[in-house]
Design a protein around this motif. Structure first.
Motif, PDB file in Angstrom:
ATOM      1  N   LEU A  98      27.073  33.993  47.747  1.00 12.09           N
ATOM      2  CA  LEU A  98      28.474  33.587  47.701  1.00 12.09           C
ATOM      3  C   LEU A  98      29.116  33.989  46.373  1.00 12.09           C
ATOM      4  CD1 LEU A  98      30.773  32.073  49.127  1.00 12.09           C
ATOM      5  CD2 LEU A  98      29.919  29.985  48.085  1.00 12.09           C
ATOM      6  N   ASP A  99      28.409  33.762  45.262  1.00 17.29           N
ATOM      7  CA  ASP A  99      28.926  34.143  43.950  1.00 17.29           C
ATOM      8  C   ASP A  99      29.131  35.649  43.853  1.00 17.29           C
ATOM      9  OD1 ASP A  99      28.863  31.500  43.174  1.00 17.29           O
ATOM     10  OD2 ASP A  99      26.969  31.670  42.083  1.00 17.29           O
ATOM     11  N   THR A 100      28.188  36.413  44.396  1.00 16.06           N
ATOM     12  CA  THR A 100      28.296  37.877  44.381  1.00 16.06           C
ATOM     13  C   THR A 100      29.487  38.338  45.209  1.00 16.06           C
ATOM     14  OG1 THR A 100      25.889  38.011  44.183  1.00 16.06           O
ATOM     15  CG2 THR A 100      27.047  40.027  44.830  1.00 16.06           C
ATOM     16  N   LEU A 101      29.621  37.791  46.403  1.00 24.11           N
ATOM     17  CA  LEU A 101      30.728  38.147  47.286  1.00 24.11           C
ATOM     18  C   LEU A 101      32.072  37.800  46.645  1.00 24.11           C
ATOM     19  CD1 LEU A 101      31.684  39.171  50.036  1.00 24.11           C
ATOM     20  CD2 LEU A 101      31.444  36.838  50.884  1.00 24.11           C
ATOM     21  N   PHE A 102      32.153  36.633  46.039  1.00 25.09           N
ATOM     22  CA  PHE A 102      33.390  36.206  45.374  1.00 25.09           C
ATOM     23  C   PHE A 102      33.748  37.162  44.237  1.00 25.09           C
ATOM     24  CE2 PHE A 102      35.831  33.779  42.280  1.00 25.09           C
ATOM     25  CZ  PHE A 102      36.816  33.228  43.080  1.00 25.09           C
ATOM     26  N   PHE A 103      32.759  37.487  43.400  1.00 29.46           N
ATOM     27  CA  PHE A 103      32.999  38.379  42.268  1.00 29.46           C
ATOM     28  C   PHE A 103      33.496  39.741  42.725  1.00 29.46           C
ATOM     29  CE2 PHE A 103      31.465  41.737  39.413  1.00 29.46           C
ATOM     30  CZ  PHE A 103      32.156  41.390  38.262  1.00 29.46           C
ATOM     31  N   TYR A 104      32.809  40.323  43.709  1.00 29.28           N
ATOM     32  CA  TYR A 104      33.207  41.655  44.156  1.00 29.28           C
ATOM     33  C   TYR A 104      34.515  41.664  44.932  1.00 29.28           C
ATOM     34  CZ  TYR A 104      29.308  43.950  42.062  1.00 29.28           C
ATOM     35  OH  TYR A 104      28.440  44.451  41.123  1.00 29.28           O
ATOM     36  N   SER A 105      34.844  40.579  45.594  1.00 30.04           N
ATOM     37  CA  SER A 105      36.171  40.474  46.226  1.00 30.04           C
ATOM     38  C   SER A 105      37.249  40.511  45.154  1.00 30.04           C
ATOM     39  CB  SER A 105      36.294  39.177  47.030  1.00 30.04           C
ATOM     40  OG  SER A 105      35.443  39.203  48.135  1.00 30.04           O
ATOM     41  N   CYS A 106      37.003  39.789  44.074  1.00 31.69           N
ATOM     42  CA  CYS A 106      37.954  39.790  42.956  1.00 31.69           C
ATOM     43  C   CYS A 106      38.040  41.171  42.327  1.00 31.69           C
ATOM     44  CB  CYS A 106      37.544  38.780  41.896  1.00 31.69           C
ATOM     45  SG  CYS A 106      37.631  37.076  42.410  1.00 31.69           S
ATOM     46  N   LYS A 107      36.888  41.766  42.081  1.00 31.89           N
ATOM     47  CA  LYS A 107      36.832  43.047  41.380  1.00 31.89           C
ATOM     48  C   LYS A 107      37.429  44.190  42.214  1.00 31.89           C
ATOM     49  CE  LYS A 107      33.545  46.158  39.152  1.00 31.89           C
ATOM     50  NZ  LYS A 107      32.155  46.328  38.706  1.00 31.89           N
ATOM     51  N   LEU A 108      37.086  44.257  43.476  1.00 34.56           N
ATOM     52  CA  LEU A 108      37.493  45.397  44.296  1.00 34.56           C
ATOM     53  C   LEU A 108      38.880  45.250  44.909  1.00 34.56           C
ATOM     54  CD1 LEU A 108      34.105  46.062  46.099  1.00 34.56           C
ATOM     55  CD2 LEU A 108      35.056  47.270  44.134  1.00 34.56           C
ATOM     56  N   PHE A 109      39.270  44.016  45.224  1.00 37.91           N
ATOM     57  CA  PHE A 109      40.545  43.814  45.907  1.00 37.91           C
ATOM     58  C   PHE A 109      41.613  43.170  45.034  1.00 37.91           C
ATOM     59  CE2 PHE A 109      37.287  43.573  49.314  1.00 37.91           C
ATOM     60  CZ  PHE A 109      37.597  44.778  49.923  1.00 37.91           C
ATOM     61  N   GLY A 110      41.288  42.914  43.783  1.00 36.69           N
ATOM     62  CA  GLY A 110      42.273  42.366  42.852  1.00 36.69           C
ATOM     63  C   GLY A 110      42.609  40.905  43.089  1.00 36.69           C
ATOM     64  N   MET A 111      41.781  40.188  43.830  1.00 37.57           N
ATOM     65  CA  MET A 111      42.039  38.761  44.057  1.00 37.57           C
ATOM     66  C   MET A 111      41.628  38.001  42.810  1.00 37.57           C
ATOM     67  SD  MET A 111      40.687  38.319  47.890  1.00 37.57           S
ATOM     68  CE  MET A 111      41.119  39.456  49.159  1.00 37.57           C
ATOM     69  N   ARG A 112      42.476  37.036  42.419  1.00 37.47           N
ATOM     70  CA  ARG A 112      42.223  36.369  41.153  1.00 37.47           C
ATOM     71  C   ARG A 112      42.052  34.866  41.260  1.00 37.47           C
ATOM     72  NH1 ARG A 112      44.960  40.836  40.121  1.00 37.47           N
ATOM     73  NH2 ARG A 112      44.358  42.070  38.329  1.00 37.47           N
ATOM     74  N   SER A 113      42.220  34.299  42.433  1.00 42.45           N
ATOM     75  CA  SER A 113      42.063  32.845  42.535  1.00 42.45           C
ATOM     76  C   SER A 113      41.460  32.504  43.886  1.00 42.45           C
ATOM     77  CB  SER A 113      43.410  32.144  42.381  1.00 42.45           C
ATOM     78  OG  SER A 113      44.210  32.378  43.514  1.00 42.45           O
ATOM     79  N   GLY A 114      40.961  31.307  43.991  1.00 43.62           N
ATOM     80  CA  GLY A 114      40.395  30.840  45.250  1.00 43.62           C
ATOM     81  C   GLY A 114      41.407  30.836  46.373  1.00 43.62           C
ATOM     82  N   ASP A 115      42.679  30.582  46.051  1.00 44.84           N
ATOM     83  CA  ASP A 115      43.745  30.559  47.064  1.00 44.84           C
ATOM     84  C   ASP A 115      43.917  31.923  47.693  1.00 44.84           C
ATOM     85  OD1 ASP A 115      44.159  27.922  46.464  1.00 44.84           O
ATOM     86  OD2 ASP A 115      45.933  28.290  45.224  1.00 44.84           O
ATOM     87  N   GLU A 116      43.742  32.993  46.934  1.00 41.89           N
ATOM     88  CA  GLU A 116      43.929  34.335  47.464  1.00 41.89           C
ATOM     89  C   GLU A 116      42.798  34.740  48.408  1.00 41.89           C
ATOM     90  OE1 GLU A 116      44.395  36.881  44.078  1.00 41.89           O
ATOM     91  OE2 GLU A 116      46.468  36.248  43.747  1.00 41.89           O
TER      92      GLU A 116
END
Length: 117
Positions: A98-116
């Motif tokens: 889950l931590d890995t998926l969250f990090f890479y979602s942020c990194k690759l798709f520019g998402m910056r918060s849990g709401d996004e």
């Protein structure tokens, strides 16, 4: 209670409302309170309430209430490598995945918060 009285009391409410601990609500929360009342912008019967909200939001912004934004720390390449080495990232457990998926979602798709997400 007629619409004129309700408009008056809701406008007064905007100027006096506080959190349970006595602190001021930030401007965005005040806006959400009014949105919760579902007052249409085209509806002239709540014009006093909208004016009170606008004035209150400006006043709270001048007082720096709720204006501080949290900023995430930049993750460097060395930090990312360290996360992999320490097992923070990986597939060894549901949490690391889950931590890995969250990090890479942020990194690759520019998402910056849990709401996004």
């Amino acid at each position: 209670m007629n619409n004129r009285e309700m408009n008056y009391w809701l406008a007064r409410f905007m100027h006096e409302v506080r959190r349970q601990d006595g602190k001021l609500y930030p401007p965005f929360t005040m806006q959400q309170i009014v949105a919760g009342l579902q007052c249409s912008k085209d509806d002239s019967q709540f014009s006093l309430l909208r004016s009170a909200l606008d004035a209150r939001m400006k006043e709270l912004t001048r007082q720096n209430v709720g204006t501080l934004k949290k900023h995430a720390q930049v993750v460097t390449a060395d930090m990312e490598t360290s996360f992999w080495e320490k097992g923070v990232f990986g597939s060894s457990s549901a949490q690391t995945l889950l931590d890995t998926l969250f990090f890479y979602s942020c990194k690759l798709f520019g998402m910056r918060s849990g709401d996004e997400h």
